[in-house]
Design a protein around this motif. Structure first.
Motif, PDB file in Angstrom:
ATOM      1  N   ASN A 130       0.845  -1.222  -0.096  1.00  0.00           N
ATOM      2  CA  ASN A 130       0.140  -0.068   0.030  1.00  0.00           C
ATOM      3  C   ASN A 130       0.809   1.286  -0.126  1.00  0.00           C
ATOM      4  OD1 ASN A 130      -3.142  -0.329   0.488  1.00  0.00           O
ATOM      5  ND2 ASN A 130      -2.039  -1.964   1.667  1.00  0.00           N
ATOM      6  N   GLY A 131       0.469   2.238  -0.721  1.00  0.00           N
ATOM      7  CA  GLY A 131       1.082   3.472  -0.481  1.00  0.00           C
ATOM      8  C   GLY A 131       2.313   3.759  -1.371  1.00  0.00           C
ATOM      9  N   ALA A 132       3.077   4.392  -0.729  1.00  0.00           N
ATOM     10  CA  ALA A 132       4.355   5.054  -1.585  1.00  0.00           C
ATOM     11  C   ALA A 132       5.324   3.821  -1.824  1.00  0.00           C
ATOM     12  CB  ALA A 132       5.152   6.123  -1.026  1.00  0.00           C
ATOM     13  N   ILE A 133       6.215   3.842  -2.711  1.00  0.00           N
ATOM     14  CA  ILE A 133       7.379   3.129  -3.120  1.00  0.00           C
ATOM     15  C   ILE A 133       8.480   4.126  -3.169  1.00  0.00           C
ATOM     16  CG2 ILE A 133       8.370   1.268  -4.491  1.00  0.00           C
ATOM     17  CD1 ILE A 133       5.686   0.983  -5.841  1.00  0.00           C
ATOM     18  N   LYS A 134       9.767   3.918  -2.288  1.00  0.00           N
ATOM     19  CA  LYS A 134      10.935   4.689  -2.246  1.00  0.00           C
ATOM     20  C   LYS A 134      11.773   3.927  -2.944  1.00  0.00           C
ATOM     21  CE  LYS A 134       8.974   6.875   1.946  1.00  0.00           C
ATOM     22  NZ  LYS A 134       9.147   7.342   3.236  1.00  0.00           N
ATOM     23  N   TYR A 135      12.577   4.659  -4.051  1.00  0.00           N
ATOM     24  CA  TYR A 135      13.581   4.040  -4.665  1.00  0.00           C
ATOM     25  C   TYR A 135      15.031   4.731  -4.241  1.00  0.00           C
ATOM     26  CZ  TYR A 135      10.161   1.993  -7.528  1.00  0.00           C
ATOM     27  OH  TYR A 135       9.067   1.443  -8.074  1.00  0.00           O
ATOM     28  N   TYR A 136      15.875   3.885  -3.803  1.00  0.00           N
ATOM     29  CA  TYR A 136      17.203   4.616  -3.300  1.00  0.00           C
ATOM     30  C   TYR A 136      18.448   3.847  -4.003  1.00  0.00           C
ATOM     31  CZ  TYR A 136      14.535   5.771   0.964  1.00  0.00           C
ATOM     32  OH  TYR A 136      13.622   6.170   1.853  1.00  0.00           O
ATOM     33  N   ASP A 137      19.661   4.782  -4.228  1.00  0.00           N
ATOM     34  CA  ASP A 137      20.501   4.170  -4.862  1.00  0.00           C
ATOM     35  C   ASP A 137      21.464   3.236  -3.706  1.00  0.00           C
ATOM     36  OD1 ASP A 137      22.010   5.916  -3.207  1.00  0.00           O
ATOM     37  OD2 ASP A 137      22.445   7.450  -5.069  1.00  0.00           O
ATOM     38  N   SER A 138      22.466   2.831  -4.162  1.00  0.00           N
ATOM     39  CA  SER A 138      23.337   1.904  -3.349  1.00  0.00           C
ATOM     40  C   SER A 138      24.010   2.688  -2.186  1.00  0.00           C
ATOM     41  CB  SER A 138      24.480   1.373  -4.062  1.00  0.00           C
ATOM     42  OG  SER A 138      25.541   2.376  -4.679  1.00  0.00           O
ATOM     43  N   LYS A 139      24.113   4.243  -2.056  1.00  0.00           N
ATOM     44  CA  LYS A 139      24.457   5.005  -1.023  1.00  0.00           C
ATOM     45  C   LYS A 139      23.395   5.534  -0.194  1.00  0.00           C
ATOM     46  CE  LYS A 139      28.485   6.654  -3.801  1.00  0.00           C
ATOM     47  NZ  LYS A 139      29.159   7.847  -4.403  1.00  0.00           N
ATOM     48  N   GLY A 140      22.130   4.979  -0.384  1.00  0.00           N
ATOM     49  CA  GLY A 140      21.160   5.490   0.501  1.00  0.00           C
ATOM     50  C   GLY A 140      20.341   6.808   0.070  1.00  0.00           C
ATOM     51  N   THR A 141      20.499   7.350  -1.124  1.00  0.00           N
ATOM     52  CA  THR A 141      19.885   8.430  -1.768  1.00  0.00           C
ATOM     53  C   THR A 141      18.792   8.203  -2.160  1.00  0.00           C
ATOM     54  OG1 THR A 141      22.321   9.623  -1.837  1.00  0.00           O
ATOM     55  CG2 THR A 141      20.303  10.637  -2.919  1.00  0.00           C
ATOM     56  N   LEU A 142      17.738   8.801  -1.825  1.00  0.00           N
ATOM     57  CA  LEU A 142      16.325   8.811  -2.487  1.00  0.00           C
ATOM     58  C   LEU A 142      16.468   9.493  -3.856  1.00  0.00           C
ATOM     59  CD1 LEU A 142      13.425   8.044  -2.061  1.00  0.00           C
ATOM     60  CD2 LEU A 142      12.877  10.153  -1.282  1.00  0.00           C
ATOM     61  N   THR A 143      16.340   8.373  -5.035  1.00  0.00           N
ATOM     62  CA  THR A 143      16.203   8.839  -6.231  1.00  0.00           C
ATOM     63  C   THR A 143      14.842   8.709  -7.019  1.00  0.00           C
ATOM     64  OG1 THR A 143      16.699   6.517  -7.042  1.00  0.00           O
ATOM     65  CG2 THR A 143      18.559   7.965  -6.439  1.00  0.00           C
ATOM     66  N   ASP A 144      13.885   8.208  -6.552  1.00  0.00           N
ATOM     67  CA  ASP A 144      12.453   8.376  -7.277  1.00  0.00           C
ATOM     68  C   ASP A 144      11.495   7.708  -6.035  1.00  0.00           C
ATOM     69  OD1 ASP A 144      10.985   8.489  -9.198  1.00  0.00           O
ATOM     70  OD2 ASP A 144      11.453   6.648 -10.473  1.00  0.00           O
ATOM     71  N   TYR A 145      10.218   7.712  -6.672  1.00  0.00           N
ATOM     72  CA  TYR A 145       9.081   7.988  -5.763  1.00  0.00           C
ATOM     73  C   TYR A 145       8.046   7.185  -6.837  1.00  0.00           C
ATOM     74  CZ  TYR A 145       7.221   9.292  -1.250  1.00  0.00           C
ATOM     75  OH  TYR A 145       6.527   9.242  -0.020  1.00  0.00           O
ATOM     76  N   ASP A 146       7.140   6.489  -6.321  1.00  0.00           N
ATOM     77  CA  ASP A 146       5.829   5.996  -6.864  1.00  0.00           C
ATOM     78  C   ASP A 146       5.019   5.719  -5.774  1.00  0.00           C
ATOM     79  OD1 ASP A 146       4.361   5.428  -9.068  1.00  0.00           O
ATOM     80  OD2 ASP A 146       5.621   4.246  -9.826  1.00  0.00           O
ATOM     81  N   TRP A 147       3.833   5.087  -6.300  1.00  0.00           N
ATOM     82  CA  TRP A 147       2.744   4.763  -5.501  1.00  0.00           C
ATOM     83  C   TRP A 147       2.183   3.504  -6.088  1.00  0.00           C
ATOM     84  CZ3 TRP A 147       3.550   9.602  -6.716  1.00  0.00           C
ATOM     85  CH2 TRP A 147       3.667  10.537  -5.612  1.00  0.00           C
ATOM     86  N   ASN A 148       1.770   2.597  -5.072  1.00  0.00           N
ATOM     87  CA  ASN A 148       0.992   1.435  -5.556  1.00  0.00           C
ATOM     88  C   ASN A 148      -0.484   1.799  -5.688  1.00  0.00           C
ATOM     89  OD1 ASN A 148       2.850  -1.266  -5.553  1.00  0.00           O
ATOM     90  ND2 ASN A 148       3.193  -0.264  -3.350  1.00  0.00           N
ATOM     91  N   TYR A 149      -0.814   1.010  -6.862  1.00  0.00           N
ATOM     92  CA  TYR A 149      -2.471   0.954  -6.960  1.00  0.00           C
ATOM     93  C   TYR A 149      -2.531  -0.558  -7.441  1.00  0.00           C
ATOM     94  CZ  TYR A 149      -7.257   2.060  -8.022  1.00  0.00           C
ATOM     95  OH  TYR A 149      -8.444   2.278  -8.206  1.00  0.00           O
ATOM     96  N   GLU A 150      -3.556  -1.105  -6.605  1.00  0.00           N
ATOM     97  CA  GLU A 150      -3.736  -2.778  -6.753  1.00  0.00           C
ATOM     98  C   GLU A 150      -2.511  -3.453  -7.070  1.00  0.00           C
ATOM     99  OE1 GLU A 150      -6.836  -2.751  -9.862  1.00  0.00           O
ATOM    100  OE2 GLU A 150      -8.382  -3.354  -8.368  1.00  0.00           O
ATOM    101  N   GLN A 151      -1.438  -3.066  -6.281  1.00  0.00           N
ATOM    102  CA  GLN A 151      -0.272  -3.809  -6.029  1.00  0.00           C
ATOM    103  C   GLN A 151       0.699  -3.597  -7.362  1.00  0.00           C
ATOM    104  OE1 GLN A 151      -0.694  -7.966  -4.320  1.00  0.00           O
ATOM    105  NE2 GLN A 151      -2.869  -7.243  -4.521  1.00  0.00           N
TER     106      GLN A 151
END
Length: 403
Positions: A130-151
């Motif tokens: 549910n909700g947000a998907i946070k994408y990080y690079d190998s150094k732990g920096t937030l690089t992208d963001y998305d949300w789930n809808y029906e998985q």
């Protein structure tokens, strides 16, 4: 991350090694290695389980080495033969998924790390992302963001949208029901109901779409990531065509009267939408202003909140030990705040107290009232019209009095 529910069951199918000596008791506990079968993501595998046992079933900490093309190893805490507690799943491609299991389902914050060190984080509720998907690079920096809808990530759904002529939706709706479509137009009306918001938009050719947005927090994976709108906003809408029909009311909300237009109209369940002039919400650079939070309540959902304001209203639920606070932060600007208090809570705020709220944004709160309440005694119950004011919502961890 996987779009499916995580259902795990494990059962002993035979002994592959002697059970190592353990201190037996009435529960017949031991440590050992057994051959087991595991059902994971709907697929069955066999493998070798090593760890704690109770009456020959996994109970406690253990790991199963799986013979499969997708999953290679599952390590975690077991209860009555099923995963329950901390769990780590290692996939054959080298990625690793970690989090808590509750009754064989991922629950809470789950992290999936890929072979190159990049990773993503999302929340599960009873096996459903549910909700947000946070994408990080190998150094732990937030690089992208998305949300789930029906998985399914919304960006993936949007990429599948194709342009469809309005006439095709009207005359051949069965060809498009259940498919993602998009519409751009000006908001003609906004109707708030108990769970949903309904907007009608008119495109550049004067064609009308009826759009249904789930704008109360839901846990079935169908939370609309939509901004809040007013009449006159130009919006871009992506969603599933439900049907085309004539409306005297909005489908499942009969209390919300609808008679602005006549004729057959396409009815769309919104997955994602935004104000074209205001622009899409940028979760990588949020402003945290009230205006931005109110405009993007589900963009901010799950983000940390720290807000100062004055208590306008407070209501206590002593059975649940919760307080609902209406917090005034500006001229006609309010947050609704849910706060769970307990014996350690020193003081609950009173009306007009200046306080600081610390917690997480949670979407919106709808304040219900009855239209023409002074005339309520003169009408039948069926004629009562409920109206709603919409405010950003915060789940508070701490409420601090400002002295």
């Amino acid at each position: 991350m996987s779009k499916h529910k995580l259902l795990v069951a494990i059962f002993a199918v035979g002994m592959t090694a002697a059970v190592f000596a353990g201190c037996s008791n009435e529960k017949n506990t031991s440590n050992g290695t057994i051959t087991s079968g595991i059902t994971l993501f709907g697929n069955k595998y066999t493998g070798s389980y090593t760890g704690e046992l109770n009456n020959g079933n996994p109970e406690g900490k253990g790991v199963i080495e799986v013979d499969g093309d997708i999953v290679s190893k599952v390590e975690g805490t077991w209860k009555d033969g099923s995963l329950d507690g901390k769990c780590t799943i290692t996939y054959s491609d080298g990625s690793i998924e970690e989090g808590d299991m509750v009754e064989n389902r991922f629950d809470g914050e789950i992290t999936k790390t890929f072979a190159d060190g990049t990773y993503n984080v999302m929340n599960y509720n009873s096996g459903i992302p549910n909700g947000a998907i946070k994408y990080y690079d190998s150094k732990g920096t937030l690089t992208d963001y998305d949300w789930n809808y029906e998985q399914v990530p919304i960006k993936k759904l949007i990429s599948q949208v194709k342009d469809v002529k309005y006439s095709q939706l009207i005359y051949y709706p069965d060809n498009y029901v259940g498919k993602m479509i998009k519409a751009t137009g000006t908001v003609e009306s906004v109707y708030e109901a108990k769970i949903n918001a309904y907007i009608t938009i008119k495109d550049s050719d004067g064609k009308i779409y009826v759009c249904k947005c789930k704008n109360m927090k839901v846990f079935n994976g169908r939370q609309s990531i939509s901004q809040t709108y007013k009449v006159g906003d130009k919006v871009q809408v992506y969603g599933y065509l439900l049907k085309t029909d004539m409306y005297t009311h909005f489908n499942d909300d009969k209390s919300t009267k609808y008679n602005q237009y006549t004729g057959t109209l396409p009815y769309v369940e919104v997955v994602y939408s935004y104000d074209v002039n205001a622009g899409e919400f940028n979760p990588l650079n949020p402003s945290y202003t009230y205006e931005d939070v109110a405009k993007n309540p589900y963009g901010y959902a799950g983000m940390k909140a720290k807000v100062n304001g004055k208590v306008n209203y407070i209501e206590l639920n002593n059975k649940k030990n919760t307080a609902t606070i209406k917090l005034e932060v500006g001229n006609k600007q309010f947050y609704y705040v849910n706060f769970k208090y307990n014996k350690k809570t020193k003081v609950l705020p009173a009306i007009n107290d200046e306080i600081t709220i610390e917690g997480k944004y949670y979407g919106i709160y709808k304040e219900e009232y009855i239209k023409n309440v002074d005339d309520i005694g003169l009408v039948d119950d069926d004629d009562i019209e409920y109206r709603y004011e919409v405010y950003p919502y915060i789940n508070a961890k701490n409420v601090i009095e400002n002295k």
